[in-house]
Structure formats: C-alpha cells, structure tokens
Design a protein around this motif. Structure first.
Motif, PDB file in Angstrom:
ATOM      1  N   GLY A 223       0.798  -1.220   0.000  1.00  0.00           N
ATOM      2  CA  GLY A 223       0.000   0.000   0.000  1.00  0.00           C
ATOM      3  C   GLY A 223       0.828   1.266   0.000  1.00  0.00           C
ATOM      4  N   ASP A 224       0.286   2.312  -0.622  1.00  0.00           N
ATOM      5  CA  ASP A 224       0.851   3.654  -0.526  1.00  0.00           C
ATOM      6  C   ASP A 224       2.275   3.730  -1.077  1.00  0.00           C
ATOM      7  N   TRP A 225       2.378   3.677  -2.407  1.00  0.00           N
ATOM      8  CA  TRP A 225       3.685   3.694  -3.077  1.00  0.00           C
ATOM      9  C   TRP A 225       4.566   4.856  -2.640  1.00  0.00           C
ATOM     10  N   TYR A 226       4.033   6.077  -2.733  1.00  0.00           N
ATOM     11  CA  TYR A 226       4.890   7.260  -2.649  1.00  0.00           C
ATOM     12  C   TYR A 226       5.456   7.498  -1.265  1.00  0.00           C
ATOM     13  N   ASN A 227       4.853   6.941  -0.222  1.00  0.00           N
ATOM     14  CA  ASN A 227       5.391   7.101   1.130  1.00  0.00           C
ATOM     15  C   ASN A 227       6.350   5.979   1.510  1.00  0.00           C
ATOM     16  N   GLY A 228       6.501   4.981   0.654  1.00  0.00           N
ATOM     17  CA  GLY A 228       7.430   3.893   0.918  1.00  0.00           C
ATOM     18  C   GLY A 228       7.167   3.188   2.228  1.00  0.00           C
ATOM     19  N   VAL A 229       5.907   2.844   2.491  1.00  0.00           N
ATOM     20  CA  VAL A 229       5.551   2.291   3.787  1.00  0.00           C
ATOM     21  C   VAL A 229       6.138   0.899   4.002  1.00  0.00           C
ATOM     22  N   GLN A 230       6.478   0.617   5.232  1.00  0.00           N
ATOM     23  CA  GLN A 230       6.937  -0.707   5.613  1.00  0.00           C
ATOM     24  C   GLN A 230       5.740  -1.544   6.060  1.00  0.00           C
ATOM     25  N   GLY A 231       5.965  -2.853   6.120  1.00  0.00           N
ATOM     26  CA  GLY A 231       4.954  -3.704   6.693  1.00  0.00           C
ATOM     27  C   GLY A 231       4.872  -3.459   8.189  1.00  0.00           C
ATOM     28  N   GLU A 232       3.749  -3.812   8.793  1.00  0.00           N
ATOM     29  CA  GLU A 232       3.632  -3.666  10.235  1.00  0.00           C
ATOM     30  C   GLU A 232       2.837  -4.821  10.834  1.00  0.00           C
ATOM     31  N   ARG A 233       3.015  -4.995  12.125  1.00  0.00           N
ATOM     32  CA  ARG A 233       2.464  -6.158  12.821  1.00  0.00           C
ATOM     33  C   ARG A 233       1.759  -5.702  14.101  1.00  0.00           C
ATOM     34  N   PHE A 234       0.534  -6.205  14.306  1.00  0.00           N
ATOM     35  CA  PHE A 234      -0.216  -5.891  15.517  1.00  0.00           C
ATOM     36  C   PHE A 234      -0.202  -7.104  16.440  1.00  0.00           C
ATOM     37  N   ASN A 235       0.282  -6.900  17.663  1.00  0.00           N
ATOM     38  CA  ASN A 235       0.347  -7.952  18.662  1.00  0.00           C
ATOM     39  C   ASN A 235      -0.922  -7.908  19.499  1.00  0.00           C
ATOM     40  N   PHE A 236      -1.693  -8.984  19.486  1.00  0.00           N
ATOM     41  CA  PHE A 236      -2.967  -9.000  20.206  1.00  0.00           C
ATOM     42  C   PHE A 236      -2.786  -8.991  21.723  1.00  0.00           C
ATOM     43  N   THR A 237      -1.602  -9.368  22.192  1.00  0.00           N
ATOM     44  CA  THR A 237      -1.341  -9.364  23.629  1.00  0.00           C
ATOM     45  C   THR A 237      -1.024  -7.961  24.142  1.00  0.00           C
ATOM     46  N   THR A 238      -0.118  -7.277  23.433  1.00  0.00           N
ATOM     47  CA  THR A 238       0.276  -5.931  23.850  1.00  0.00           C
ATOM     48  C   THR A 238      -0.650  -4.853  23.299  1.00  0.00           C
ATOM     49  N   LYS A 239      -1.470  -5.218  22.307  1.00  0.00           N
ATOM     50  CA  LYS A 239      -2.386  -4.265  21.663  1.00  0.00           C
ATOM     51  C   LYS A 239      -1.625  -3.121  20.989  1.00  0.00           C
ATOM     52  N   LYS A 240      -0.446  -3.433  20.440  1.00  0.00           N
ATOM     53  CA  LYS A 240       0.374  -2.409  19.798  1.00  0.00           C
ATOM     54  C   LYS A 240       0.840  -2.863  18.413  1.00  0.00           C
ATOM     55  N   TRP A 241       1.027  -1.877  17.529  1.00  0.00           N
ATOM     56  CA  TRP A 241       1.583  -2.110  16.203  1.00  0.00           C
ATOM     57  C   TRP A 241       3.089  -1.858  16.230  1.00  0.00           C
ATOM     58  N   SER A 242       3.833  -2.600  15.435  1.00  0.00           N
ATOM     59  CA  SER A 242       5.273  -2.376  15.286  1.00  0.00           C
ATOM     60  C   SER A 242       5.664  -2.599  13.832  1.00  0.00           C
ATOM     61  N   LYS A 243       6.659  -1.865  13.367  1.00  0.00           N
ATOM     62  CA  LYS A 243       7.107  -2.001  11.982  1.00  0.00           C
ATOM     63  C   LYS A 243       7.904  -3.290  11.804  1.00  0.00           C
ATOM     64  N   ILE A 244       7.781  -3.858  10.610  1.00  0.00           N
ATOM     65  CA  ILE A 244       8.578  -5.029  10.247  1.00  0.00           C
ATOM     66  C   ILE A 244       9.200  -4.786   8.886  1.00  0.00           C
ATOM     67  N   ILE A 245      10.191  -5.611   8.563  1.00  0.00           N
ATOM     68  CA  ILE A 245      10.808  -5.521   7.243  1.00  0.00           C
ATOM     69  C   ILE A 245       9.770  -5.921   6.211  1.00  0.00           C
ATOM     70  N   ASN A 246       9.569  -5.086   5.202  1.00  0.00           N
ATOM     71  CA  ASN A 246       8.622  -5.414   4.138  1.00  0.00           C
ATOM     72  C   ASN A 246       9.373  -6.004   2.963  1.00  0.00           C
ATOM     73  N   PRO A 247       9.314  -7.308   2.759  1.00  0.00           N
ATOM     74  CA  PRO A 247      10.108  -7.949   1.707  1.00  0.00           C
ATOM     75  C   PRO A 247       9.618  -7.636   0.305  1.00  0.00           C
ATOM     76  N   ILE A 248       8.451  -7.033   0.173  1.00  0.00           N
ATOM     77  CA  ILE A 248       7.944  -6.763  -1.175  1.00  0.00           C
ATOM     78  C   ILE A 248       8.040  -5.286  -1.534  1.00  0.00           C
ATOM     79  N   ASP A 249       8.802  -4.538  -0.760  1.00  0.00           N
ATOM     80  CA  ASP A 249       9.134  -3.165  -1.109  1.00  0.00           C
ATOM     81  C   ASP A 249       7.899  -2.296  -1.306  1.00  0.00           C
ATOM     82  N   SER A 250       6.900  -2.513  -0.462  1.00  0.00           N
ATOM     83  CA  SER A 250       5.711  -1.660  -0.427  1.00  0.00           C
ATOM     84  C   SER A 250       4.936  -1.633  -1.738  1.00  0.00           C
TER      85      SER A 250
END
Length: 354
Positions: A261-288
């Motif tokens: 998603g969102d080519w021009y902002n170069g977004v990374q993948g992200e992950r939501f942990n159901f235990t901590t209820k928080k999102w964190s960035k991850i390496i996006n292997p498909i280059d957004s």
C-alpha cells in the motif's frame, strides 16, 4: 472433468493505474503522479487480486498454491499451480477472460465469483457472475443492491459479505451487503463506521476486520473496524501506524500483519500484537508494492509483488525467501489455496522450466 472445492479465500481490492493516478493527483504528489503516468503508458492494464483466508491453513502439506493471470490471448486466462518441493510453477488449466475490469474477485465453493466492477470508464456494475475455472462456464447470480467497484469481500459461516466500494458520483460507500448462496439473495447489514474503498479485509475468530482504504476526499486512512455478525455491530480497532490503500492484511503467529500500500510514502509492513495491543514495523520484503497479496501458507506467509514475483515470509524470524517467479508477467493476478485432498494434479499440469 475436475471435482474441486476452492475454499478459505478472501479478497484483495482490484485496482487500475488510472484510479491510482487520480488518487495521487488529489493528494498533490506530482512526482509520484509522473511515475504512474509512465506506468500507465507502458502497461495499459487493470489489475484484480485476491487474498486467501488463512484461519484453516495450518499446514502447507494440506494445501496447494494456485495463481491465475491472462495469457497472450486477451480472451483467455491461465491457472498455474506451485510445487514447493520443486519450486516450480506449472500450467493447470485455462478459462475464458472476464469482461468487466476493476472487478472484485472471490473464490467460494469451487467457483470464482466476480462482483461489480466497471463495464466502461466510470460506468459501474452491480452484476455478480460465478465462473467455473475448470469447466469454463459461467452463471449470473442475483445482482448486488448497489453498482460499485473496489469493494471488500469476506466469508463468515457460509455468508458472503461485500463491504464499501466506489460508485457513481463518484460515491464512496459504507454499506455492507450480505449474500446468501443457498437462496441466491442479498440483504443489507449494519453499515461500517467509515465510508471506504480500496481497503483490506480478512476474518479472524468469526469476526471481519476491515482496514485502511480511501475515504472522503480521496484520502487514505489507517483506521480499523471489526464486524461481529452475531450482533450485527461494528467496533473500532487499534489504528495502523501508517495510512494504507490497495494492500493486504493476514493473521499469523497470534498477530495481524499489514503488507503493501501507498507507493509514494514507501511504507513498511507492520504487525499488531494481540497481547500488547500495539503495532510495530517489520521488514517489508515486497518493497511496499501497491498490488501485493498475502496468503498464510503453513507456518509462513506467501507475499506476491510486481505481479509475478513471490516471497515466503517467516513471521517468527522475519526471514524472507524468494520463490521462483511465475511466467505470467502481467498486472492482473489472482492467488488462492486449494486442499490437496480435493484435486489430482498429475493429469492436468504441464511443467515449465521458467
């Protein structure tokens, strides 16, 4: 000739370069606009994608990965099957080309269902067509209540839910239509909290998650809302860190993942942990990549980008392995899973050393 039951599938929004150019222009990103104009001139194509529903794909020994795309003949599509042991894609079958574009596809009970789309520029459709990929036959189902494109589709307890979309005006919908395959009938359910199209949808523990997309003013959003079919109600989820549209969400390793998603902002993948209820960035292997797909396949996630390139992502280690590319190098792609016990691959495939 073939007896198959395609299941555990969910949709990823179909898109066209034209629509992305329009959205990018309204967001005043002229550098990106020039890039998309160049891409449009080179390709002259539209794209549609499907994401596999992942709740039941516990082992890659039980499922086989398939991909669909157009051939050199503009009226024919080819279905390819992936062999993970040989790291090889092979021809499985062919079927007649779909007439509409910007349609929203979904695989259910052995049929490829096509929802809405456009028959011409800004001429929207509410038709629903069921294609038998193996027999190359089609059946018209009851039409949706609204003419629209770029909707989100999911299946819960045998019902098919169509969310949001873009229609005449252009209008952006918050509506939810539920299709009953047993009676071939539609019913409107409780609307979403936000109007949106180009959004991502998936199902987890009997509830439908709707994320991101484009809403009023052609602005992208990071919002997430969750639908409970038992109470016919919506609740807000924890928003993503980044606004996204034209992307995928999947559930794996007790987490919710967002890719692309969102080519021009170069977004990374992200992950939501159901235990901590928080999102964190991850390496996006498909280059957004905008037209990305994500399918849970065994313990890993299969990601596709650039229409024919596939990666295997390990959610526990963040390791990435590139799979052999398909030969269908095209902007239109459709990936799905099929239970191995329901199909005999040997008589149908034709191996290609690509």
């Amino acid at each position: 000739m073939y007896k198959k039951n395609l299941e555990n599938i969910i949709w990823h929004i179909g898109s066209s370069l034209r629509d992305v150019i329009q959205i990018t222009y309204k967001m005043k990103s002229f550098k990106t606009l020039s890039l998309f104009i160049l891409l449009a001139i080179v390709t002259f194509v539209h794209s549609a994608t499907v994401i596999a529903k992942d709740e039941s794909t516990k082992s890659d020994e039980q499922y086989t990965l398939f991909a669909v795309g157009p051939t050199s003949n503009p009226k024919a599509y080819t279905v390819e099957v992936y062999d993970p042991e040989k790291d090889l894609w092979s021809i499985f079958t062919k079927f007649e080309r779909i007439t509409n574009y910007d349609y929203s596809p979904f695989v259910f009970n052995g049929k490829l269902l096509i929802f809405g789309g456009e028959t011409d520029a800004f001429v929207y459709s509410n038709e629903v067509v069921a294609y038998d990929l193996m027999k190359n036959t089609s059946t018209n189902l009851s039409p949706m209540g609204e003419k629209k494109t770029k909707v989100g589709i999911s299946e819960i307890d045998g019902y098919i839910y169509v969310t949001g979309g873009q229609g005449n005006g252009p209008s952006i919908y918050d509506t939810v239509e539920r299709y009953d395959p047993k009676t071939d009938s539609w019913a409107f359910m409780a609307p979403m909290l936000t109007k949106r199209y180009f959004h991502a949808v998936n199902v987890w523990e009997g509830k439908m998650y709707v994320a991101g997309g484009v809403f009023e003013g052609d602005k992208s959003t990071n919002s997430i809302e969750i639908y409970d079919p038992k109470s016919n109600t919506w609740t807000l989820g924890t928003p993503m860190q980044v606004n996204r549209y034209g992307f995928s969400i999947v559930f794996a390793d007790a987490s919710l993942f967002a890719f692309g998603g969102d080519w021009y902002n170069g977004v990374q993948g992200e992950r939501f942990n159901f235990t901590t209820k928080k999102w964190s960035k991850i390496i996006n292997p498909i280059d957004s990549t905008m037209w990305s797909e994500a399918i849970v396949f065994g313990e890993n996630i299969i990601l596709s980008a650039n229409y024919d390139i596939y990666h295997e992502f390990n959610p526990k280690t963040n390791e990435v392995r590139e799979l052999k590319s398909r030969t269908l190098k095209t902007s239109e792609t459709l990936s799905f899973l099929l239970k191995k016990s329901l199909v005999n691959l040997a008589p149908q495939v034709e191996e290609r050393n690509n």
